[in-house]
Motif scaffolding. Structure first.
Motif, PDB file in Angstrom:
ATOM      1  N   ILE A  17      14.298   7.124  -6.347  1.00  0.00           N
ATOM      2  CA  ILE A  17      13.486   6.281  -5.416  1.00  0.00           C
ATOM      3  C   ILE A  17      12.286   5.819  -6.209  1.00  0.00           C
ATOM      4  O   ILE A  17      11.538   6.375  -6.976  1.00  0.00           O
ATOM      5  N   GLN A  18      12.134   4.413  -6.132  1.00  0.00           N
ATOM      6  CA  GLN A  18      11.066   3.725  -6.820  1.00  0.00           C
ATOM      7  C   GLN A  18      10.197   2.849  -5.696  1.00  0.00           C
ATOM      8  O   GLN A  18      10.637   2.080  -5.055  1.00  0.00           O
ATOM      9  N   VAL A  19       8.931   3.115  -5.928  1.00  0.00           N
ATOM     10  CA  VAL A  19       8.145   2.445  -4.862  1.00  0.00           C
ATOM     11  C   VAL A  19       7.375   1.245  -5.766  1.00  0.00           C
ATOM     12  O   VAL A  19       6.958   1.483  -6.989  1.00  0.00           O
ATOM     13  N   LEU A  20       7.683  -0.182  -5.441  1.00  0.00           N
ATOM     14  CA  LEU A  20       7.138  -1.354  -5.915  1.00  0.00           C
ATOM     15  C   LEU A  20       6.277  -2.008  -4.934  1.00  0.00           C
ATOM     16  O   LEU A  20       6.450  -2.412  -4.071  1.00  0.00           O
ATOM     17  N   SER A  21       5.009  -2.172  -5.698  1.00  0.00           N
ATOM     18  CA  SER A  21       4.223  -2.808  -4.709  1.00  0.00           C
ATOM     19  C   SER A  21       3.633  -4.192  -5.463  1.00  0.00           C
ATOM     20  O   SER A  21       3.491  -4.167  -6.898  1.00  0.00           O
ATOM     21  N   PRO A  22       3.145  -5.098  -4.775  1.00  0.00           N
ATOM     22  CA  PRO A  22       2.639  -6.466  -5.474  1.00  0.00           C
ATOM     23  C   PRO A  22       1.403  -6.186  -6.352  1.00  0.00           C
ATOM     24  O   PRO A  22       1.046  -6.884  -7.231  1.00  0.00           O
ATOM     25  N   MET A  23       0.646  -5.083  -5.723  1.00  0.00           N
ATOM     26  CA  MET A  23      -0.683  -5.127  -6.498  1.00  0.00           C
ATOM     27  C   MET A  23      -1.121  -3.642  -6.680  1.00  0.00           C
ATOM     28  O   MET A  23      -0.432  -2.684  -6.394  1.00  0.00           O
ATOM     29  N   ARG A  24      -2.239  -3.385  -7.597  1.00  0.00           N
ATOM     30  CA  ARG A  24      -2.745  -2.303  -7.918  1.00  0.00           C
ATOM     31  C   ARG A  24      -3.742  -1.762  -6.881  1.00  0.00           C
ATOM     32  O   ARG A  24      -3.670  -0.594  -6.716  1.00  0.00           O
ATOM     33  N   LYS A  25      -4.628  -2.404  -6.447  1.00  0.00           N
ATOM     34  CA  LYS A  25      -5.754  -1.919  -5.573  1.00  0.00           C
ATOM     35  C   LYS A  25      -5.374  -1.811  -4.264  1.00  0.00           C
ATOM     36  O   LYS A  25      -4.495  -2.317  -3.657  1.00  0.00           O
ATOM     37  N   GLY A  26      -6.271  -1.215  -3.570  1.00  0.00           N
ATOM     38  CA  GLY A  26      -5.945  -1.119  -1.934  1.00  0.00           C
ATOM     39  C   GLY A  26      -5.376   0.358  -1.375  1.00  0.00           C
ATOM     40  O   GLY A  26      -4.609   0.584  -2.359  1.00  0.00           O
ATOM     41  N   ASP A  27      -5.255   0.279  -0.276  1.00  0.00           N
ATOM     42  CA  ASP A  27      -4.625   1.617   0.159  1.00  0.00           C
ATOM     43  C   ASP A  27      -3.146   1.570   0.108  1.00  0.00           C
ATOM     44  O   ASP A  27      -2.536   2.492  -0.179  1.00  0.00           O
ATOM     45  N   ALA A  28      -2.432   0.426  -0.106  1.00  0.00           N
ATOM     46  CA  ALA A  28      -0.936   0.541  -0.351  1.00  0.00           C
ATOM     47  C   ALA A  28      -0.666  -0.152  -1.865  1.00  0.00           C
ATOM     48  O   ALA A  28       0.365  -0.708  -2.017  1.00  0.00           O
ATOM     49  N   GLY A  29      -1.759  -0.108  -2.602  1.00  0.00           N
ATOM     50  CA  GLY A  29      -1.567  -0.437  -4.061  1.00  0.00           C
ATOM     51  C   GLY A  29      -0.934   0.685  -4.685  1.00  0.00           C
ATOM     52  O   GLY A  29      -1.000   1.617  -4.539  1.00  0.00           O
ATOM     53  N   VAL A  30      -0.677   0.202  -6.240  1.00  0.00           N
ATOM     54  CA  VAL A  30      -0.079   1.258  -7.166  1.00  0.00           C
ATOM     55  C   VAL A  30      -0.917   2.585  -7.335  1.00  0.00           C
ATOM     56  O   VAL A  30      -0.373   3.422  -7.261  1.00  0.00           O
ATOM     57  N   THR A  31      -2.308   2.260  -7.671  1.00  0.00           N
ATOM     58  CA  THR A  31      -3.147   3.359  -7.898  1.00  0.00           C
ATOM     59  C   THR A  31      -3.260   4.609  -6.614  1.00  0.00           C
ATOM     60  O   THR A  31      -3.073   5.575  -6.915  1.00  0.00           O
ATOM     61  N   ALA A  32      -3.473   4.146  -5.414  1.00  0.00           N
ATOM     62  CA  ALA A  32      -3.477   4.912  -4.440  1.00  0.00           C
ATOM     63  C   ALA A  32      -2.340   5.681  -4.048  1.00  0.00           C
ATOM     64  O   ALA A  32      -2.075   6.816  -3.785  1.00  0.00           O
ATOM     65  N   LEU A  33      -1.145   4.680  -4.209  1.00  0.00           N
ATOM     66  CA  LEU A  33       0.471   5.292  -3.921  1.00  0.00           C
ATOM     67  C   LEU A  33       0.624   6.562  -5.070  1.00  0.00           C
ATOM     68  O   LEU A  33       1.058   7.345  -4.608  1.00  0.00           O
ATOM     69  N   ASN A  34       0.314   6.320  -6.262  1.00  0.00           N
ATOM     70  CA  ASN A  34       0.648   7.248  -7.278  1.00  0.00           C
ATOM     71  C   ASN A  34       0.014   8.555  -6.992  1.00  0.00           C
ATOM     72  O   ASN A  34       0.541   9.523  -7.217  1.00  0.00           O
ATOM     73  N   LYS A  35      -1.484   8.598  -6.566  1.00  0.00           N
ATOM     74  CA  LYS A  35      -2.142   9.761  -6.445  1.00  0.00           C
ATOM     75  C   LYS A  35      -1.413  10.476  -5.232  1.00  0.00           C
ATOM     76  O   LYS A  35      -1.253  11.830  -5.310  1.00  0.00           O
ATOM     77  N   ALA A  36      -1.127   9.833  -4.219  1.00  0.00           N
ATOM     78  CA  ALA A  36      -0.358  10.419  -3.335  1.00  0.00           C
ATOM     79  C   ALA A  36       0.908  10.852  -3.332  1.00  0.00           C
ATOM     80  O   ALA A  36       1.173  11.999  -2.702  1.00  0.00           O
TER      81      ALA A  36
END
Length: 748
Positions: free
Chosen positions: A542-561
Motif C-alpha cells: 500500500i502506498q499513500v500518495l499526497s499532492p502536498m507535503r504540509k497540512g493534516d493530509a500532507g506527506v509529513t503528518a501522514l508519515n508520522k501517523a
C-alpha cells in the motif's frame, strides 16, 4: 564569560537546529546551559563562552554563544566519547574494550600509536583504517564547527558544508561564500548572502552578482526549465539582489565569456542557458536525428505472418495501432510509443522482444527508477535495469562518470526505455551517448503524466518535433469488468468525473470533511481495512500518495501517523533519530537525492552476485537493520540493492509510507491511497491526479471531499517549461538534408 566543565545530562535537544538544554558539572557545582551546538553528549568535556541569563520559569541559566570540545581525560569520559557513535566501528562495547586495555592513555594511543588498536577484539586492519580516518576527521570537524557558529549556520548545514569542502571550508566561506548556494543542497542564496555580509563582502561584488544570476538560472532548472529568456533572468536576479537591472549586464557578460552561460538569439528573442543544459539539448537533438536516419536492415520478411503466429502462440489479438507500433520499431531507428494505462504498451514490448529474440538479436531493457525496472522485469520475464545501472555509473577520483559512452557503447541491437516521461534532458543525453549507430531505440511512455523532476520536457518535445516516428495508442484493452482504474484514469485525463464505488470493483471514494478525518481514515485503511479485506501487506503493498507535503493530509503528518500505527516502537526494533525524522527497523524509506558514491551489493541465495555504486532520488527501500555500535543503518531497495548508511548520511533518507505524487513517478504499487483535500491550486491539478491513479495496479482509494476532486479534474493547469529540444531536432534535420542535397553524405 568562559566556563569549563563536564556535560552531566542533556535535558532537551532539537536535532534540526542544534538547540540544546543541559546540565554542566563545573568546579563550582552544576549549572544549566542553553544554546545551539552541532553535537554534544554526556560526559563530554567542554569550554562554554557566553553570559548568564534569568528565565522566568527555569531560573538562572548560562546561555553560550560558542562551545569548544575539550578531549576528555577521565576513563569514563573517554569511554563515552569513543562510544558515542561519532567514530564508525566503535560503539559502546568496543569503546569499553579500548579503555579497559589502555585506560586514560586511550586517546593518545589512537592518535600516536594507532596500530595498537589491532590488539582489541573485533578490530582488524580494514576497520582500523576507517577508525583512524574518522578520528582525524572529527578533530577537523570540531574546529570547523566552532568557526561556523559565528555565521548562525545550523549543525546539519555545517556538516554538509564540511563534507563538501573539508579543511578548505573556512577559506571558501571567506573568499566566496556564494559557492554555498551553488554547492550545498538546502542552502539558498539568501543564506550565503547573509554570510557574505558578515565576512565583509560588498553588495556590488562580482561574486555576488554572478552568484545571483547563477542561482536564478539553476533554480529555474530545478523547476524544469532548460533556459530562461534574458529579460526574465535579469528581472528575477535584480529582484533577488535588490539592484538595478542594468548593473547585471557586465556580470552576465562575464558568465557568458567564461562559458558558464550560453546565449541564443532567435529572431527578436534572446534566451540564456546554463551551459550543461544547452550542450545536452544539442547532443540529444543530434543523436536522435542521426539514429532516426539510419536505414535499418529487414529483420522479419513477413511481418503480418509473424504477428499472426504470435497471436496464436500467446492467445491474444493485436489492435491495429499495436501492429503499427511493432512494425515501426523494426523499420525505424527511433520509435516513440505513447499511450495511457491499458492501451497495450507492455504487449508491444513483449512482441518486440519475441520477434527480436527469434532473430538472435540482443535486447536491453531500461527504466529511470528501480521500481519501474523491476516492473518491466516482472511483465516481460527479462532483466531490466535502471538507466544509471545500464550505463554503469561510477565515481573515480571524485568525478562522476558513466562507463558506457561513445567510446564504450552499449552492445545491443535494440534498447527499450520505459517510463520515458520521467527522463530529463541530462540523463537522456548520457543514455544517447552510449547508443551506437544502427541500434534501434524504443522510447515508451505516457506523455500525459507529470514531466521529469529534472530539467526538460524530453518525451513531449520528441513527439512535437515531428522528426521521430510516433505511435499514439488510444484504444483501451484492459477495461470494463477487469479494471475501473483504467477506465477512470482515461476519464480524468479527458476532464470527466470518474465512476466511483461500484461494488466488487477496484476504485473507491471515501468522503471526509476535514484534514484530520482524512489522515485518520487513511491510517485505518493502511493498518487494518485494506490488509484485512484484500490480504495486502500494509508496508510493501500500500502506498499513500499526497499532492502536498504540509497540512493534516500532507506527506509529513501522514508519515508520522502511519509509522506510529504500522511500525510502532518495540524493544526488538532499533531506531535512530535524524533531525525531524525517526528511523526504525522495518520502516519504508526513500532516497531523496542522488548519491553517486553510495556502494551497494545484491545477494542471491545468500551469496553476493553483483556490486556497484549509486543510489538515486526517488528509490524506495526498507530499513533492514540499525547498528548503534557501528553507527550504521542498512537499507534494502526495491531492486534488491543493499546499501549501508553512516548515521551522518541519514539526511539523504525520508520515511515513505506516504510520499508526494511527484516522487512516485515511474513506480507501480498494488494499492494506492490518495488524500483529496484543500491545497494550493498549482498542486490540485488534473495531471497530478491522473499520475497518482496510474501508479496503482489493483486498487485505488480516494479519501477526501468531492469538491476538491472536482477541482483537480477541472484544473488542467500545465506549467510551461522552457525547452527547445523539438526546435533543435527540426533545425538539425533540415541542416543535414540541405547538406545532403548539395552533395556528399552526412552519414559518412
Amino acid at each position: 564569560m568562559e566556563i569549563q566543565g563536564i556535560v552531566e545530562d542533556i535535558i532537551y535537544r532539537n536535532e534540526s537546529n542544534g538547540y540544546t538544554v543541559g546540565r554542566l558539572y563545573t568546579s563550582d557545582g552544576s549549572i544549566t546551559f542553553v544554546g545551539q551546538v552541532p553535537y554534544i553528549q554526556n560526559d563530554q568535556a567542554v569550554l562554554l563562552k557566553g553570559e548568564w541569563i534569568y528565565h522566568n520559569k527555569f531560573g538562572e541559566q548560562f546561555q553560550f554563544q560558542s562551545m569548544e570540545t575539550i578531549m576528555p581525560t577521565t576513563t569514563k569520559g573517554i569511554e563515552n566519547y569513543l562510544g558515542s557513535g561519532l567514530i564508525p566501528h566503535i560503539g559502546p562495547k568496543t569503546a569499553k574494550r579500548i579503555v579497559d586495555k589502555f585506560g586514560e592513555k586511550a586517546l593518545d594511543i589512537i592518535q600516536y600509536y594507532p596500530d595498537r588498536l589491532l590488539e582489541i577484539e573485533g578490530i582488524g586492519k580494514k576497520k582500523l583504517k576507517v577508525i583512524m580516518e574518522s578520528f582525524d576527521e572529527q578533530r577537523e570537524v570540531r574546529e570547523v564547527m566552532v568557526a561556523l557558529q559565528e555565521f548562525n549556520i545550523s549543525p546539519n548545514q555545517s556538516m554538509k558544508i564540511y563534507k563538501e569542502y573539508g579543511t578548505e571550508t573556512l577559506k571558501v566561506i571567506r573568499e566566496n561564500p556564494y559557492r554555498l548556494a551553488e554547492d550545498i543542497h538546502g542552502m539558498g542564496f539568501r543564506t550565503a548572502d547573509e554570510i557574505a555580509e558578515k565576512v565583509g563582502l560588498e553588495k556590488s561584488s562580482p561574486h555576488r552578482l554572478q552568484a545571483g544570476l547563477k542561482y536564478v538560472l539553476t533554480r529555474a532548472a530545478g523547476e524544469g526549465h532548460c533556459y530562461l529568456p534574458e529579460g526574465e533572468l535579469i528581472d528575477k536576479a535584480a529582484i533577488l539582489l535588490q539592484i538595478q537591472s542594468e548593473n547585471l549586464k557586465d556580470p552576465l557578460t562575464s558568465l557568458l565569456l567564461s562559458k558558464s552561460f550560453h546565449l541564443v538569439e532567435s529572431g527578436d528573442e534572446r534566451i540564456v542557458y546554463y551551459m550543461p543544459y544547452h550542450m545536452a539539448e544539442n547532443s540529444v537533438a543530434k543523436v536522435l536525428v542521426e539514429l532516426s536516419l539510419v536505414e535499418q536492415d529487414e529483420i522479419v520478411a513477413d511481418m503480418d505472418k509473424a504477428l499472426d503466429n504470435l497471436e496464436k502462440s500467446q492467445e491474444f489479438s493485436f489492435g491495429k495501432k499495436q501492429r503499427d507500433a511493432v512494425q515501426s520499431v523494426l523499420q525505424n531507428g527511433v520509435t516513440v510509443i505513447t499511450g495511457g494505462p491499458g492501451t497495450g504498451k507492455t504487449t508491444i514490448i513483449n512482441a518486440i522482444i519475441a520477434l527480436m529474440e527469434a532473430e538472435k538479436k540482443e535486447i536491453l531493457l531500461a527504466a529511470p527508477t528501480g521500481r519501474a525496472a523491476k516492473r518491466i522485469t516482472e511483465t516481460t520475464g527479462r532483466e531490466a535495469r535502471t538507466i544509471h545501472r545500464l550505463l554503469e555509473i561510477s565515481f573515480q577520483d571524485d568525478n562522476l562518470q558513466f562507463n558506457k559512452n561513445e567510446e564504450e557503447p552499449l552492445d545491443a541491437d535494440v534498447v527499450i526505455v520505459d517510463e520515458t516521461s520521467m527522463v530529463d534532458i541530462l540523463l537522456m543525453n548520457q543514455l544517447l551517448r552510449a547508443i551506437k549507430p544502427g541500434t534501434r531505440l524504443v522510447l515508451v511512455g505516457d506523455v500525459d503524466q507529470l514531466p521529469s523532476v529534472g530539467a526538460g520536457n524530453v518525451l513531449r518535445d520528441i513527439i512535437n518535433s515531428g522528426v521521430i516516428k510516433v505511435v499514439i495508442l488510444d484504444e483501451i484493452f484492459r477495461q470494463g469488468e477487469e479494471s475501473m482504474i483504467i477506465v477512470n484514469a482515461h476519464l480524468v485525463n479527458k476532464g470527466e468525473k470518474p465512476v466511483l464505488n461500484i461494488k466488487d470493483k477496484d476504485f473507491f471514494f471515501m468522503s471526509k470533511d476535514s484534514g484530520l478525518e482524512v489522515r485518520d481514515t487513511i491510517v485505518q485503511l493502511c493498518l487494518n481495512r485494506l490488509p484485512d479485506f484484500y490480504g495486502l501487506d500494509p508496508i510493501r503493498d500500500i502506498q499513500v500518495l499526497s499532492p502536498m507535503r504540509k497540512g493534516d493530509a500532507g506527506v509529513t503528518a501522514l508519515n508520522k501517523a502511519l509509522q506510529e500505527a504500522i511500525n510502532p516502537p518495540s524493544p526488538k526494533k532499533n531506531e535512530k533519530a535524524m533531525g525531524d525524522e525517526l528511523f526504525r527497523e522495518g520502516d519504508k524509506v526513500m532516497q531523496i537525492k542522488n548519491n553517486y558514491k553510495a556502494s551497494w551489493i545484491i545477494r542471491k541465495g545468500g551469496f553476493r552476485t553483483e556490486e556497484g555504486e549509486g543510489v538515486f532520488n526517488g528509490d524506495f527501500g526498507y530499513v533492514q537493520s540499525i547498528d548503534q555500535d557501528e553507527g550504521t543503518l542498512q537499507v534494502v531497495f526495491d531492486d534488491d540493492r543493499e546499501v549501508e548508511y553512516q548515521f551522518t548520511q541519514l539526511d539523504e533518507l525520508r520515511l515513505a509510507y506516504a510520499t508526494t505524487i511527484h516522487k512516485s513517478q515511474g513506480s507501480e504499487f498494488p494499492a494506492v491511497v490518495i488524500p483529496v483535500f484543500s491545497g494550493p491550486p498549482m498542486l490540485l491539478t488534473r495531471n497530478l491526479l491522473y499520475t497518482a491513479i496510474t501508479r496503482a495496479r489493483d486498487l485505488v482509494v480516494l479519501v477526501g471531499h468531492h469538491r476538491y476532486l472536482n477541482q483537480m479534474i477541472r484544473n488542467n493547469l500545465i506549467t510551461e517549461r522552457y525547452s527547445s529540444l523539438d526546435i533543435k531536432m527540426r533545425e538539425y534535420l533540415n541542416l543535414l538534408l540541405s547538406m545532403d542535397s548539395q552533395g556528399g553524405s552526412f552519414l559518412d
